[in-house]
Design a protein around this motif. Structure first.
Motif, PDB file in Angstrom:
ATOM      1  N   GLY A 106       6.078  -0.770   6.169  1.00 51.68           N
ATOM      2  CA  GLY A 106       5.207  -1.945   6.102  1.00 51.68           C
ATOM      3  C   GLY A 106       5.912  -3.099   5.414  1.00 51.68           C
ATOM      4  N   ASP A 217       6.857   5.748  15.788  1.00 48.85           N
ATOM      5  CA  ASP A 217       5.777   4.928  15.249  1.00 48.85           C
ATOM      6  C   ASP A 217       4.568   4.942  16.180  1.00 48.85           C
ATOM      7  OD1 ASP A 217       7.510   3.871  13.068  1.00 48.85           O
ATOM      8  OD2 ASP A 217       8.579   3.002  14.746  1.00 48.85           O
ATOM      9  N   GLY A 249      -6.217  -2.316  12.202  1.00 43.96           N
ATOM     10  CA  GLY A 249      -4.801  -2.415  12.595  1.00 43.96           C
ATOM     11  C   GLY A 249      -4.669  -2.005  14.053  1.00 43.96           C
ATOM     12  N   THR A 329      -4.254   1.504   9.919  1.00 49.91           N
ATOM     13  CA  THR A 329      -2.840   1.404  10.325  1.00 49.91           C
ATOM     14  C   THR A 329      -2.429  -0.064  10.243  1.00 49.91           C
ATOM     15  OG1 THR A 329      -3.557   1.114  12.615  1.00 49.91           O
ATOM     16  CG2 THR A 329      -2.983   3.349  11.955  1.00 49.91           C
ATOM     17  N   SER A 330      -2.915  -0.741   9.217  1.00 52.61           N
ATOM     18  CA  SER A 330      -2.785  -2.204   9.167  1.00 52.61           C
ATOM     19  C   SER A 330      -1.527  -2.672   8.448  1.00 52.61           C
ATOM     20  CB  SER A 330      -3.995  -2.782   8.436  1.00 52.61           C
ATOM     21  OG  SER A 330      -4.021  -2.283   7.097  1.00 52.61           O
ATOM     22  N   GLY A 331      -0.924  -1.783   7.620  1.00 58.79           N
ATOM     23  CA  GLY A 331       0.198  -2.215   6.785  1.00 58.79           C
ATOM     24  C   GLY A 331      -0.259  -3.115   5.645  1.00 58.79           C
ATOM     25  N   SER A 357      -1.065   3.625   6.197  1.00 61.33           N
ATOM     26  CA  SER A 357       0.060   2.696   6.054  1.00 61.33           C
ATOM     27  C   SER A 357       1.017   3.123   4.945  1.00 61.33           C
ATOM     28  CB  SER A 357      -0.454   1.284   5.801  1.00 61.33           C
ATOM     29  OG  SER A 357      -1.153   0.831   6.945  1.00 61.33           O
ATOM     30  N   ASN A 358       2.311   2.932   5.213  1.00 60.97           N
ATOM     31  CA  ASN A 358       3.386   3.264   4.261  1.00 60.97           C
ATOM     32  C   ASN A 358       4.093   1.982   3.827  1.00 60.97           C
ATOM     33  OD1 ASN A 358       3.273   6.093   4.167  1.00 60.97           O
ATOM     34  ND2 ASN A 358       4.263   6.244   6.154  1.00 60.97           N
ATOM     35  N   GLN A 362       1.293  -0.092   0.368  1.00 63.58           N
ATOM     36  CA  GLN A 362       0.586  -0.673   1.522  1.00 63.58           C
ATOM     37  C   GLN A 362      -0.604   0.182   1.960  1.00 63.58           C
ATOM     38  OE1 GLN A 362       3.082  -3.017   0.679  1.00 63.58           O
ATOM     39  NE2 GLN A 362       2.284  -3.825   2.573  1.00 63.58           N
ATOM     40  N   SER A 363      -0.852   1.308   1.292  1.00 57.64           N
ATOM     41  CA  SER A 363      -1.935   2.208   1.715  1.00 57.64           C
ATOM     42  C   SER A 363      -3.282   1.496   1.613  1.00 57.64           C
ATOM     43  CB  SER A 363      -1.925   3.463   0.838  1.00 57.64           C
ATOM     44  OG  SER A 363      -2.833   4.407   1.370  1.00 57.64           O
ATOM     45  N   GLU A 364      -4.160   1.690   2.619  1.00 52.91           N
ATOM     46  CA  GLU A 364      -5.441   0.959   2.660  1.00 52.91           C
ATOM     47  C   GLU A 364      -6.340   1.290   1.464  1.00 52.91           C
ATOM     48  OE1 GLU A 364      -3.802   0.499   6.664  1.00 52.91           O
ATOM     49  OE2 GLU A 364      -3.948   2.237   5.350  1.00 52.91           O
TER      50      GLU A 364
END
Length: 502
Positions: A106, A217, A249, A329-331, A357-358, A362-364
């Motif tokens: 991310g 991905d 995302g 999965t938005s970053g 997200s990684n 960046q995790s939601e």
């Protein structure tokens, strides 16, 4: 003794990046010991050699750069890529992981410094999937970078120019894909890694019918998440068709997961794909993806534009769509707020919340937030590792939806069966195999993924399932088909051991 000594050496560092550097140093110095250490201490060292630490390593790659790992192909070598490939000392290559560094985790455009990702991924191919280290080739295609900070950094190791795009980029990639096939044959697996959205979808679409290609991905993430969802159904009941999915995302990961869920549901219910997709909704930066936005959408988002009035934010989307599963999965870190999780918990007895997200920043949302805000009712998994959480006297162990569950076993399955193309059914076969490895004991802790300690055994089962499907579809070239595919997978796996000399 060496393993004992080395693990103590690595543990003495407090800073994850120093642990990473110690591990990379060992990989250069004594490859067998590196893999032995990684396999024996996989849960502890996986976050060091891969996410989240590898993200920081890529950001600082120029300043920690000692000696090159992997093969760099730059724009300046256009017209000579075949010669460059021939310079690599190993001739029998089975897996290539390639990036152009435009969308690293991310973290965005890191240019040439994205090499940390192919190097890290391939060390997992060996440690977790048993692919011989000499058969792995990490490649970074250097077409420049749009990252101003790197362009002005004297320690940046790549071309100091803006990214090449359009025809120039397409020609370079085409020459690369052709050269790889000419040099290493039909059966070499090319894994695309951390390309920007527009290129990732185009490359996969363009080469899936002529090469053995896989985008981790888009496809790897989807396969892991589908496995987690299939396992989670044992806790919440019902089939995939009974659930409603909402994504925050709509990039490679989001649309990739959505498509694989739709494929599996359609397979289970015999309903047409268009019908099944209506249970899956996506929110991007402009709000809910709905049919009135169709004209302005990128092509990979169009299948998800359903009839609905426009909705601006995630919370309103949850209240109107009433999903049973929320997937991030938005970053973008911290986007699953208290209100969002509480809304999910109000609609569902056991809301399934995946913040994928990684890296961790960046995790939601964090595991602790998911469990606390849902009063301990959430079934949670994340992309980066989180420690266990205690809530009201009960300990919850968060699962990690890590692609490392799938791609090493998936790759091994393709290699050992001599498969020449990746079919979507192979991804479904990998998901089913992973979901089947989750035990009752794991479920009791709230886990929807098995622990990483048995990862080589899990990879062997995934490889066997993928190979079986490849034989069934007529894509496998290694004949006759081995009788016991699990045993065959285990026998193909590289094990780091010193040879005994008299």
């Amino acid at each position: 003794m060496q393993v004992k000594k080395m693990i103590q050496h690595v543990r003495q560092y407090q800073v994850p990046l120093q642990k990473y550097m110690a591990m990379m140093d060992l990989q250069e110095r004594n490859e067998r010991l590196f893999y032995k250490l990684l396999i024996d201490h996989v849960e502890e060292l996986l976050p060091v050699v891969y996410t989240p630490t590898v993200g920081e390593a890529c950001q600082k790659y120029g300043s920690i750069f000692m000696r090159p790992q992997g093969l760099y192909i730059s724009l300046k070598e256009k017209g000579k890529i075949r010669e460059v490939l021939r310079n690599w000392p190993e001739k029998n290559i089975q897996v290539i992981v390639v990036t152009d560094g435009e969308r690293i985790l991310g973290l965005g455009d890191l240019g040439c410094q994205g090499m940390g990702i192919p190097v890290g991924k391939l060390s997992l191919y060996t440690a977790l999937g048993g692919v011989r280290p000499s058969a792995c080739l990490p490649i970074t295609i250097d077409v420049g970078t749009n990252n101003e900070k790197l362009l002005n950094d004297e320690l940046y190791i790549g071309l100091k120019q803006r990214r090449a795009t359009g025809q120039e980029y397409a020609e370079l990639m085409h020459e690369f894909m052709t050269a790889v096939k000419q040099t290493y044959g039909e059966k070499v697996l090319i894994q695309f890694e951390d390309f920007a959205n527009h290129n990732a979808f185009d490359l996969l679409e363009k080469y899936r019918s002529t090469h053995l290609v896989f985008n981790d991905d888009i496809q790897g993430t989807a396969s892991v998440v589908l496995a987690g969802l299939v396992a989670a159904l044992k806790l919440v009941g019902g089939n995939l068709a009974d659930h409603r999915f909402l994504f925050l995302g709509a990039g490679e990961a989001g649309t990739g997961i959505a498509e694989l869920i739709a494929l599996e549901t359609s397979k289970q219910t015999n309903a047409p794909l268009e019908e099944v997709r209506k249970n899956i909704w996506l929110v991007d930066s402009k709000g809910l993806i709905v049919s009135s936005r169709k004209d302005s959408l990128q092509h990979f988002k169009k299948p998800w534009a359903h009839e609905h009035e426009p909705v601006k934010n995630l919370l309103d989307a949850i209240n109107q769509i009433k999903p049973t599963v929320l997937i991030g999965t938005s970053g973008q870190g911290r986007t699953f707020t208290k209100e969002v999780i509480e809304a999910m918990a109000a609609i569902n007895k056991r809301p399934i919340i995946l913040s994928l997200s990684n890296p961790t920043s960046q995790s939601e949302c964090t595991a602790e937030e998911a469990y606390k805000w849902s009063q301990g009712r959430a079934i949670f998994a994340s992309g980066s590792p989180f420690p266990p959480v205690e809530y009201e006297g009960k300990v919850f162990v968060p699962g990690q939806a890590n692609n490392a569950y799938i791609f090493p076993g998936f790759g091994l399955g393709l290699i050992m069966s001599g498969t020449i193309r990746v079919h979507d059914d192979l991804l479904l076969a990998a998901s089913e195999a992973l979901a089947a490895q989750v035990t009752q004991e794991n479920f009791d802790k709230g886990l929807i993924f098995p622990p990483f300690t048995n990862i080589r055994k899990i990879s062997a089962h995934i490889a066997a399932n993928v190979a079986a499907k490849a034989y069934e579809l007529g894509l496998a070239t290694r004949l006759p088909q081995p009788k016991d595919l699990v045993k065959f997978a285990e026998s193909c796996m590289y094990t780091p051991a010193y040879r005994t000399y008299r």
